[in-house]
Design a protein around this motif. Structure first.
Motif, PDB file in Angstrom:
ATOM      1  N   LYS A  64      17.957  14.163  88.143  1.00 52.62           N
ATOM      2  CA  LYS A  64      18.257  14.685  89.495  1.00 52.62           C
ATOM      3  C   LYS A  64      19.403  15.679  89.479  1.00 52.62           C
ATOM      4  O   LYS A  64      19.430  16.636  90.249  1.00 52.62           O
ATOM      5  CB  LYS A  64      18.568  13.552  90.471  1.00 52.62           C
ATOM      6  N   VAL A  96      20.081   5.835  98.621  1.00 55.09           N
ATOM      7  CA  VAL A  96      19.497   6.332  97.372  1.00 55.09           C
ATOM      8  C   VAL A  96      20.423   6.116  96.184  1.00 55.09           C
ATOM      9  O   VAL A  96      20.178   6.653  95.115  1.00 55.09           O
ATOM     10  CB  VAL A  96      19.113   7.835  97.489  1.00 55.09           C
ATOM     11  N   ASN A  97      21.479   5.346  96.384  1.00 44.69           N
ATOM     12  CA  ASN A  97      22.367   5.038  95.270  1.00 44.69           C
ATOM     13  C   ASN A  97      22.591   3.527  95.210  1.00 44.69           C
ATOM     14  O   ASN A  97      23.200   2.948  96.118  1.00 44.69           O
ATOM     15  CB  ASN A  97      23.703   5.787  95.418  1.00 44.69           C
ATOM     16  N   GLY A  98      22.075   2.922  94.150  1.00 43.73           N
ATOM     17  CA  GLY A  98      22.120   1.468  94.018  1.00 43.73           C
ATOM     18  C   GLY A  98      23.529   0.941  93.791  1.00 43.73           C
ATOM     19  O   GLY A  98      23.890  -0.124  94.302  1.00 43.73           O
ATOM     20  N   THR A  99      24.331   1.697  93.029  1.00 42.90           N
ATOM     21  CA  THR A  99      25.685   1.227  92.704  1.00 42.90           C
ATOM     22  C   THR A  99      26.510   1.044  93.974  1.00 42.90           C
ATOM     23  O   THR A  99      27.145   0.004  94.189  1.00 42.90           O
ATOM     24  CB  THR A  99      26.376   2.250  91.776  1.00 42.90           C
ATOM     25  N   ASP A 119      28.697   8.143  91.371  1.00 40.71           N
ATOM     26  CA  ASP A 119      28.130   7.194  92.328  1.00 40.71           C
ATOM     27  C   ASP A 119      29.054   7.007  93.534  1.00 40.71           C
ATOM     28  O   ASP A 119      28.639   7.229  94.669  1.00 40.71           O
ATOM     29  CB  ASP A 119      27.867   5.848  91.641  1.00 40.71           C
ATOM     30  N   ASP A 173      25.895  11.598  93.334  1.00 47.00           N
ATOM     31  CA  ASP A 173      24.529  11.251  92.922  1.00 47.00           C
ATOM     32  C   ASP A 173      23.596  11.253  94.142  1.00 47.00           C
ATOM     33  O   ASP A 173      22.489  11.792  94.095  1.00 47.00           O
ATOM     34  CB  ASP A 173      24.564   9.868  92.242  1.00 47.00           C
ATOM     35  N   LYS A 188      20.279  13.725  95.189  1.00 47.54           N
ATOM     36  CA  LYS A 188      18.976  13.166  95.569  1.00 47.54           C
ATOM     37  C   LYS A 188      18.532  13.646  96.954  1.00 47.54           C
ATOM     38  O   LYS A 188      17.362  13.982  97.151  1.00 47.54           O
ATOM     39  CB  LYS A 188      19.044  11.636  95.515  1.00 47.54           C
ATOM     40  N   GLY A 207      15.753   1.129  92.738  1.00 46.11           N
ATOM     41  CA  GLY A 207      16.174   2.528  92.585  1.00 46.11           C
ATOM     42  C   GLY A 207      16.607   2.897  91.188  1.00 46.11           C
ATOM     43  O   GLY A 207      16.965   4.043  90.926  1.00 46.11           O
ATOM     44  N   ALA A 208      16.588   1.951  90.286  1.00 47.97           N
ATOM     45  CA  ALA A 208      16.986   2.221  88.902  1.00 47.97           C
ATOM     46  C   ALA A 208      16.417   1.102  88.032  1.00 47.97           C
ATOM     47  O   ALA A 208      15.744   0.201  88.530  1.00 47.97           O
ATOM     48  CB  ALA A 208      18.515   2.262  88.792  1.00 47.97           C
TER      49      ALA A 208
HETATM   50  N1  HSE Z   1      23.415   5.770  89.371  1.00 48.51           N
HETATM   51  C1  HSE Z   1      22.243   5.622  90.167  1.00 48.51           C
HETATM   52  C2  HSE Z   1      22.456   4.541  91.206  1.00 48.51           C
HETATM   53  C3  HSE Z   1      21.019   5.208  89.400  1.00 48.51           C
HETATM   54  O1  HSE Z   1      23.466   3.842  91.187  1.00 48.51           O
HETATM   55  O2  HSE Z   1      21.587   4.409  92.041  1.00 48.51           O
HETATM   56  C4  HSE Z   1      20.252   6.350  88.817  1.00 48.51           C
HETATM   57  O3  HSE Z   1      19.835   7.265  89.789  1.00 48.51           O
END
Ligand code: HSE
Length: 446
Positions: free
Chosen positions: A102, A155-158, A193, A198, A202, A299-300
């Motif tokens: 991305k 859209v960010n899992g962290t 993140d 990130d 996206k 998402g990951a």
């Molecule tokens: N670092 C991204 C997240 C996973 O935390 O969603 C990869 O896109």
């Protein structure tokens, strides 16, 4: 007639993709036609969890993208360089590219897609947004007849993991981040993140597909979650909200400029995105005539992302099969193909946008706000706050003073929809009030 893959990178996503391709029983029969021909790695000595013959593994990534035998390059190495250069070289050599990158697409999409279109090949990127969640192909195909007006994503899992734990445990950002790093949910350098970068990459990609134009990444307003405090999370809960890092692309009318932004947001508890917790991602697409449609999932992760990467590979294998048949037919009927390869690209798979979307300045954004003020506890402060907001046409939905921080009173305000510029002007005036000690938090409300 096998389709030969050159895979660049054998990290988590590359390994997951190889594992999927080596275990095809019960999956789509077209997978049988795929040959893992070369895999480019940094070191041949590193122990691997997948078995690949010594002829397949190589450290010469340039040789892979230049190998005439290879049909599809799968770029799963990540990072900006050499990924960008290798993608461009592969495309110029007439190879289709599948990428999960991305960051490279959001920054270099214009040159990557221009090169692909000139070479008559495809760049597929289902894994770049939402990991295993199918959202790129739905935007390109299934939803493309809709007039999209809003794409809103977690859209960010962290960051979703961190915010979820802050909410359930009442913990501070710093403590949860440190624990997330220890458990492997956040990277040692969490900047991309937690600063929202990130998510910005996206939403730039999703906005480009949903609204049919290129997006300049610098135009995406980006705010991360470092400043979200447990105090605000507690206030959010009392007021009927949760705090989520949202990536939003919105256009009010087909001719108005886009608003594209990433920021922590007060989300009403009844909203479909409010219950997306932990490392999960979800993307809510709103359009006409479809209404709301939401994509939810992992998402990951190796398997999930491999699912997205391999679906792109399969799409290309199907395309190559039909192209090869038609080339044979043309040959048999002795017709020379008079058109360039561009004319033969499927517009529902390719990205043909040339124009950049016009992005509205944040001052023009119409949104609700949450603001927390620390003030001297004296008569008339709430009245003065209300007057300053009123001076700039900012109407208040609620104003509460429930607590104290030491000697200072804590006043929390939620506004009605207001142009962000007006809200900022009112705040500038409020900051000058002698009773106002500080404004520790400002968050937008969905
Ligand atoms: N670092 C991204 C997240 C996973 O935390 O969603 C990869 O896109």
């Amino acid at each position: 007639m096998g389709v030969k893959l050159g895979i660049l990178g054998l990290g988590i996503v590359g390994t997951g993709t190889v594992q999927l391709l080596q275990d095809i029983t019960g999956r789509h029969p077209l997978l049988q036609e795929i040959e893992i021909y070369r895999v480019g790695v940094r070191s041949l000595d590193k122990p691997r969890t997948v078995e690949l013959s010594t002829e397949v593994l190589t450290t010469d990534l340039e040789a892979i993208v230049n190998d005439p035998a290879i049909d599809i390059i799968v770029e799963v190495m990540g990072g900006l360089e050499p990924a960008r250069s290798l993608i461009l070289k592969a495309l110029s050599n007439g190879k289709h590219v599948v990428t999960a990158n991305k960051a490279a697409i959001a920054r270099f999409g214009a040159e990557i897609f221009t090169t692909a279109n000139q070479a008559g090949v495809y760049v597929m990127l289902e894994a770049a947004v939402g990991g295993g969640i199918p959202v790129i192909q739905p935007l390109k195909q299934s939803l493309s007849v809709n007039r999209i007006h809003t794409i809103t994503g977690i859209v960010n899992g962290t960051t979703n993991y961190i915010l979820t734990r802050m909410q359930t445990e009442g913990s501070n950002f710093g403590d949860v981040l440190a624990d997330a790093q220890r458990l492997g949910y956040a990277e040692a350098d969490p900047t991309a993140d937690v600063e929202g970068l990130d998510a910005a990459d996206k939403i730039a990609i999703l906005a480009s597909l949903g609204f049919g134009g290129r997006i300049n990444l610098q135009d995406v307003y980006t705010e991360g979650i470092r400043q979200v405090s447990k105090t605000d999370i507690a206030y959010a809960e009392k007021l009927g909200f949760v705090i989520k890092l949202l990536a939003i692309a919105k256009r009010n009318t087909p001719s108005s400029p886009l608003s594209v932004r990433v920021h922590p947001t007060f989300v009403p508890q009844a909203h479909p995105l409010a219950s997306i917790n932990g490392v999960y991602n979800a993307i809510l697409v709103e359009g006409e005539p479809i209404g709301q449609v939401m994509f939810f999932g992992p998402g990951a992760g190796a398997g999930a992302t491999a699912s997205a990467v391999t679906s792109d590979i399969l799409n290309l294998v199907a395309t190559l099969k039909t192209q090869r048949v038609s080339t044979e037919e043309l040959h048999q009927s002795k017709i020379q193909n008079p058109k360039s390869k561009i004319a033969s690209l499927n517009p529902l798979l390719a990205c043909g946008h040339q124009e950049y979307c016009q992005i509205a300045p944040m001052a023009e954004l119409i949104t609700r706000f949450y603001a927390r003020f620390l003030t001297n506890d004296q008569p008339g402060v709430i009245g003065k706050l209300g007057t300053c907001f009123g001076n700039y046409g900012v109407s208040l939905e609620s104003i509460v003073q429930t607590g104290f921080q030491g000697e200072l009173a804590e006043i929390v305000v939620v506004t009605h929809d207001v142009p962000e510029g007006n809200f900022r002007q009112a705040l500038a005036e409020i900051r000058n009030l002698s009773a106002i000690e500080s404004i520790p938090s400002l968050l937008r409300v969905l």
